[in-house]
Enzyme design. Structure first.
Site, mmCIF file in Angstrom:
data_model
loop_
_atom_site.group_PDB
_atom_site.id
_atom_site.type_symbol
_atom_site.label_atom_id
_atom_site.label_comp_id
_atom_site.label_asym_id
_atom_site.label_seq_id
_atom_site.Cartn_x
_atom_site.Cartn_y
_atom_site.Cartn_z
ATOM 1 C CE1 TYR A 168 -9.459 2.856 6.548
ATOM 2 C CE2 TYR A 168 -8.537 4.022 8.431
ATOM 3 C CZ TYR A 168 -8.438 3.586 7.117
ATOM 4 O OH TYR A 168 -7.312 3.872 6.394
ATOM 5 C CE LYS A 169 -8.068 -0.090 4.850
ATOM 6 N NZ LYS A 169 -6.625 -0.101 4.585
ATOM 7 C CG PHE A 172 -1.948 0.993 1.294
ATOM 8 C CD1 PHE A 172 -3.219 0.692 0.834
ATOM 9 C CD2 PHE A 172 -1.700 2.267 1.789
ATOM 10 C CE1 PHE A 172 -4.221 1.645 0.868
ATOM 11 C CE2 PHE A 172 -2.701 3.224 1.825
ATOM 12 C CZ PHE A 172 -3.970 2.904 1.366
ATOM 13 C CG ASP A 187 -0.020 -2.260 6.724
ATOM 14 O OD1 ASP A 187 -1.140 -2.661 7.110
ATOM 15 O OD2 ASP A 187 0.156 -1.189 6.125
ATOM 16 N NE ARG A 240 -9.859 -2.910 -3.107
ATOM 17 C CZ ARG A 240 -9.436 -2.400 -1.969
ATOM 18 N NH1 ARG A 240 -8.292 -2.810 -1.429
ATOM 19 N NH2 ARG A 240 -10.135 -1.468 -1.348
#
Ligand SMILES: *Cc1c(COP(=O)(O)O)cnc(C)c1O
Length: 425
Positions: free
Chosen positions: A226-227, A132, A201, A398
């Site tokens: 928040y995922k 990322f 990560d 996705r």
């Protein structure tokens, strides 16, 4: 034609996690974007109203102690700990993932350099080549600050790349684009054998699958809330600092919240013991307490059961996509092998090699010249059909599967709508 597989209805009827769906605010939309922004847990709005109206509105400054605001970063860290295989006292919540990556990478380089005293200085930061982007940007800056250099290495090749020059390896546990899962224990062991430190990560694995931080010997880990943890937009991230390293954690952001006696307001910095040393400044209390309430949906949930359902959902979805989408139009980037798969499916618009997809249809749009459907317009067509996934350049669709609230019926509807969207081209 007879159906050799269990149907969505049968799978939903047997699903032990199905009762958890009612703990979330959902509607008829098939929501497969929980890997980007988790759905709202039903209890959060009332708790947030209480925090604002009573704790802030009426108790005001007393709430720092009487409502537990000050200790929230450590308390909520301990709530996340069992979800990522960590014993208590090693996680603090606060700041963004990006900021925590910075703290962890600089602190890890400092430890590695201190350990190379008397030998050639460990001067290399290995960064997952498909990372990322924020991780890569921050590693570059951390390298400039510490006199190190950055080398990009495929995550699967970290074990071989680590050597005498390695200070730190920074690796994404699950690749955010492809959904590929990397072997946390094996890479950690290999980097340690080479004498380096490792920062994981876990943004795309925390809350999606078992993450064995303590058992694998990981040094540091950073994750989003928040995922898959449903903390809400911009909810604070978490930082894991392995217990044995806490006394050597030399933060590049030694704010007053990490002081051993913050209210002494002394001019000299003396770091706190324990996980608190990874704090920086005043916590974002509203987001943090929304997260704390959101985490209660995990009470009584076995993360191993989440993994079993996640794999069943992604297997089912991949099978239904093969049934509904004309051959060659989409290629899965997500590994078939369970041990290499996270909790999302990524489909590349266009055939793989040797596909017959170029001439099996009626050509779609004239003048397009290519058989590959355009990913952005396919995703727009899916949204119009009430199915929400997302799209990442170039050409990747996705679909995130969040076992606490995604049903097999959702997967069925999504695959069927995808077939229509691709044919509509
Ligand atoms: C989502 C995500 C981030 C986000 O970082 P923020 O600082 O919260 O914007 C970082 N790394 C990975 C791997 C991610 O998936």
């Amino acid at each position: 034609m007879s159906e050799p597989y269990a149907t969505a209805e049968e799978l939903d009827a047997e699903d032990e996690l199905a009762p958890y769906r009612k703990n979330f605010v959902l509607d008829e939309t098939v929501y497969l974007d929980g890997n980007s922004l988790g759905a709202l847990p039903r209890a959060v709005p009332a708790r947030l109203a209480d925090v604002v109206e009573r704790e802030w509105g009426r108790m005001r400054i007393r709430s720092w102690s009487e409502s537990g605001w000050w200790d929230a970063p450590e308390r909520i860290g301990d709530r996340i700990a069992p979800l990522v295989g960590a014993a208590e006292g090693q996680i603090v919540v606060g700041d963004s993932t990006s900021v925590n990556i910075f703290k962890a990478v600089v602190a890890a380089v400092r430890i590695a350099q201190e350990e190379s005293a008397g030998r050639p200085v460990r001067s290399e930061i290995l960064v997952d080549a498909a990372t990322f982007p924020t991780d890569g940007y921050i590693a570059e800056s951390a390298a400039r600050m510490t006199g190190a250099t950055v080398r990009a290495v495929p995550a699967a090749g970290m074990a071989d790349a680590a050597g005498p020059a390695t200070a730190v390896a920074l690796v994404n546990h699950v690749d955010y684009r492809t959904g590929e899962l990397h072997d946390l224990a094996a890479a950690t062991a290999a980097v340690h054998r080479a004498g380096g430190r490792i920062v994981w990560d876990v943004c795309h694995s925390a809350g999606a699958l078992p993450v064995e931080l303590d058992a694998s010997g990981a040094d540091f880990a950073v994750g989003c809330t928040y995922k898959y943890l449903n903390g809400g937009p911009g909810s604070p991230a978490f930082l894991y600092v392995r217990r044995e390293l806490q006394s050597r954690f030399d933060s590049p952001l030694p704010g007053w919240n990490s002081h051993t006696d913050p209210f002494a307001m002394s001019p000299g910095y003396v770091p706190a013991e324990g996980a608190s040393r990874a704090r920086v400044g005043t916590p974002d209390v509203l987001s943090m307490l929304a997260l704390e309430e959101a985490l209660k949906v995990w009470d009584g949930v076995d993360i191993a059961a989440v993994r079993v359902k996640s794999l069943a959902l992604t297997d089912f979805f991949l099978g239904r996509v093969r049934a509904y989408v004309p051959g060659g139009r989409l290629t899965s980037l997500t590994p078939e092998a369970h041990e290499r798969r996270g909790s999302q499916v990524s489909l590349l618009c266009g055939g793989g090699d040797g596909g017959d997809g170029g001439n099996d249809g009626n050509g779609g749009n004239d003048g397009d010249g290519a058989s590959a459907p355009d990913a952005e317009s396919v995703m727009a067509a899916l949204h119009a059909r009430g199915v929400v996934g997302d799209f990442r350049r170039p050409g990747v669709l996705r679909f995130g599967f969040t076992p606490l609230y995604t049903s097999f019926a959702d997967a069925e509807r999504a695959a069927s709508a995808l077939g229509e969207a691709v044919r509509a081209g």
